[in-house]
Design a protein around this motif. Structure first.
Motif, PDB file in Angstrom:
ATOM      1  N   THR A   8       2.520   1.670  -3.466  1.00 51.71           N
ATOM      2  CA  THR A   8       1.548   2.108  -4.464  1.00 51.71           C
ATOM      3  C   THR A   8       1.181   3.572  -4.238  1.00 51.71           C
ATOM      4  OG1 THR A   8       0.673  -0.130  -4.641  1.00 51.71           O
ATOM      5  CG2 THR A   8      -0.719   1.646  -5.445  1.00 51.71           C
ATOM      6  N   PHE A   9       0.997   3.966  -2.980  1.00 55.94           N
ATOM      7  CA  PHE A   9       0.706   5.363  -2.664  1.00 55.94           C
ATOM      8  C   PHE A   9       1.823   6.276  -3.161  1.00 55.94           C
ATOM      9  CE2 PHE A   9       1.566   8.657   0.703  1.00 55.94           C
ATOM     10  CZ  PHE A   9       0.676   9.599   0.216  1.00 55.94           C
ATOM     11  N   LEU A  56       1.729   6.456  -7.036  1.00 58.18           N
ATOM     12  CA  LEU A  56       0.600   7.239  -7.548  1.00 58.18           C
ATOM     13  C   LEU A  56       0.793   8.728  -7.276  1.00 58.18           C
ATOM     14  CD1 LEU A  56      -2.117   7.171  -8.953  1.00 58.18           C
ATOM     15  CD2 LEU A  56      -3.207   6.767  -6.738  1.00 58.18           C
ATOM     16  N   GLU A  64      -6.042   4.595   3.019  1.00 58.68           N
ATOM     17  CA  GLU A  64      -6.822   5.698   3.569  1.00 58.68           C
ATOM     18  C   GLU A  64      -7.708   5.225   4.728  1.00 58.68           C
ATOM     19  OE1 GLU A  64      -7.264   8.766  -0.214  1.00 58.68           O
ATOM     20  OE2 GLU A  64      -8.753   7.158   0.030  1.00 58.68           O
ATOM     21  N   CYS A  68       0.830  -1.201   0.000  1.00 55.45           N
ATOM     22  CA  CYS A  68       0.000   0.000   0.000  1.00 55.45           C
ATOM     23  C   CYS A  68       0.868   1.256   0.000  1.00 55.45           C
ATOM     24  CB  CYS A  68      -0.925   0.007   1.209  1.00 55.45           C
ATOM     25  SG  CYS A  68      -2.193  -1.281   1.185  1.00 55.45           S
ATOM     26  N   ARG A  88      -5.604  -0.562  -3.135  1.00 61.55           N
ATOM     27  CA  ARG A  88      -4.552  -0.359  -2.144  1.00 61.55           C
ATOM     28  C   ARG A  88      -4.615   1.052  -1.547  1.00 61.55           C
ATOM     29  NH1 ARG A  88       0.734  -3.306  -4.942  1.00 61.55           N
ATOM     30  NH2 ARG A  88      -0.063  -5.445  -4.813  1.00 61.55           N
ATOM     31  N   VAL A  89      -4.914   2.050  -2.391  1.00 62.95           N
ATOM     32  CA  VAL A  89      -5.010   3.414  -1.888  1.00 62.95           C
ATOM     33  C   VAL A  89      -6.198   3.544  -0.934  1.00 62.95           C
ATOM     34  CG1 VAL A  89      -5.454   5.818  -2.520  1.00 62.95           C
ATOM     35  CG2 VAL A  89      -3.838   4.462  -3.850  1.00 62.95           C
ATOM     36  N   ARG A  90      -7.330   2.946  -1.303  1.00 57.91           N
ATOM     37  CA  ARG A  90      -8.493   2.978  -0.411  1.00 57.91           C
ATOM     38  C   ARG A  90      -8.182   2.276   0.910  1.00 57.91           C
ATOM     39  NH1 ARG A  90     -11.415   1.704  -5.115  1.00 57.91           N
ATOM     40  NH2 ARG A  90     -11.550  -0.488  -4.447  1.00 57.91           N
ATOM     41  N   GLY A 104      -2.114  14.091   2.925  1.00 59.26           N
ATOM     42  CA  GLY A 104      -1.402  13.252   1.968  1.00 59.26           C
ATOM     43  C   GLY A 104       0.025  13.714   1.755  1.00 59.26           C
ATOM     44  N   SER A 127      -6.156   1.208  -7.077  1.00 55.98           N
ATOM     45  CA  SER A 127      -7.260   1.894  -6.400  1.00 55.98           C
ATOM     46  C   SER A 127      -7.595   1.223  -5.070  1.00 55.98           C
ATOM     47  CB  SER A 127      -8.492   1.916  -7.307  1.00 55.98           C
ATOM     48  OG  SER A 127      -8.216   2.584  -8.526  1.00 55.98           O
TER      49      SER A 127
END
Length: 290
Positions: free
Chosen positions: A13-14, A17, A45, A10, A40-42, A64, A38
């Protein structure tokens, strides 16, 4: 924010992105699907209890931006390890690979990986294309097919084009092959991995799939058979490159057409959490582009 440490995939990936500001590019870099990015970002968060991206252009929120600085600092520290001195024993990595992919694509490039990662012990295991017969304990699997794999995460390594190939001696004896219709007089070698109907349909030939003649479930074996003068083989150009380069096989026609299948790198969810698995996946995707 939550005190729980998020999964490393995660965080990676963050960071990707936030840097690339593109789900597609982040997915390609991380060797995952856009939907996985998507997700992994969710997940990140939700774990943090904070919104990291504010708009559709993936600009960062204040939280962020602050968190990105901490993530990058942490990742930079982690990149210093493991060193060859720090690792107690080598990391084991098992990759299941189709035979001709290994012969034509992987082996000519593999030394660059083993030189870069001497702390990884790599074991290659043979898989059977399309039938998806693989060793159960493989960390990564290279599959050849349509890409519709519901049981694993996957990324396309490359697509290829096909064209008929034969030995120079066969072409001299049975040629000339000036038009695709001239294949009617040829002995066609068969494989379920590369059906002739793809070539026939592209050239408006209303011919059925050949039912007679030698058949092979490995493209490399079919290339060897064609090189021995047994007939004409429909071959993917990237896989057939060694036989073309050595002169054992030659093209019958200048034209080639897209293969309906492609090569995919596949893994079980969570496998990329291990750094040696992620390292090989990233290296292989870049090696297939080069």
């Amino acid at each position: 924010m939550s005190s729980r440490i998020p999964p490393i995939q995660c965080l990676l990936t963050f960071e990707a992105l936030a840097r690339l500001r593109s789900v597609t590019q982040a997915a390609e870099e991380q060797c995952v699907t856009p939907s996985a990015v998507s997700h992994r970002v969710r997940q990140l968060e939700e774990l943090l209890g904070a919104k990291l991206f504010g708009r559709a252009d993936f600009s960062l929120t204040t939280e962020g931006s602050e968190y990105l600085a901490h993530v990058r600092e942490g990742l930079q520290s982690l990149q210093k390890f493991p060193s060859s001195e720090a690792v107690q024993g080598k990391r084991k990595l098992r990759v299941a690979v189709t035979p001709t992919f290994a012969r034509s694509i992987l082996m000519p490039r593999l030394k660059t990986f083993t030189d870069a990662y001497p702390e990884i012990d790599l074991t290659l295991q043979v898989s059977i294309p399309l039938l998806d017969v693989v060793a159960e304990d493989a960390d990564l699997t290279i599959r050849f097919g349509t890409g519709r794999y519901a049981d694993v995460e996957h990324v396309c390594l490359f697509k290829d084009k096909v064209t008929p190939l034969a030995s120079p001696a066969y072409i001299r004896e049975h040629g000339p092959f000036e038009a695709t219709q001239d294949l009617e007089k040829a002995k066609l070698l068969r494989s379920p991995l590369e059906p002739w109907r793809t070539w026939f349909a592209a050239h408006q030939l209303d011919w059925p799939e050949p039912l007679d003649g030698s058949s092979f479930n490995d493209i490399g074996l079919m290339c060897d058979a064609a090189a021995a003068g047994m007939g004409v083989a429909l071959v993917r150009l990237k896989l057939g490159a060694p036989w073309l380069a050595s002169g054992q096989l030659e093209r019958l026609f200048d034209e080639d057409i897209p293969s309906p299948h492609a090569h995919y790198l596949c893994w079980r969810t969570g496998a990329l959490d291990r750094w040696e698995v992620a390292a090989f996946a990233e290296w292989l995707k870049k090696a297939c582009i080069a």
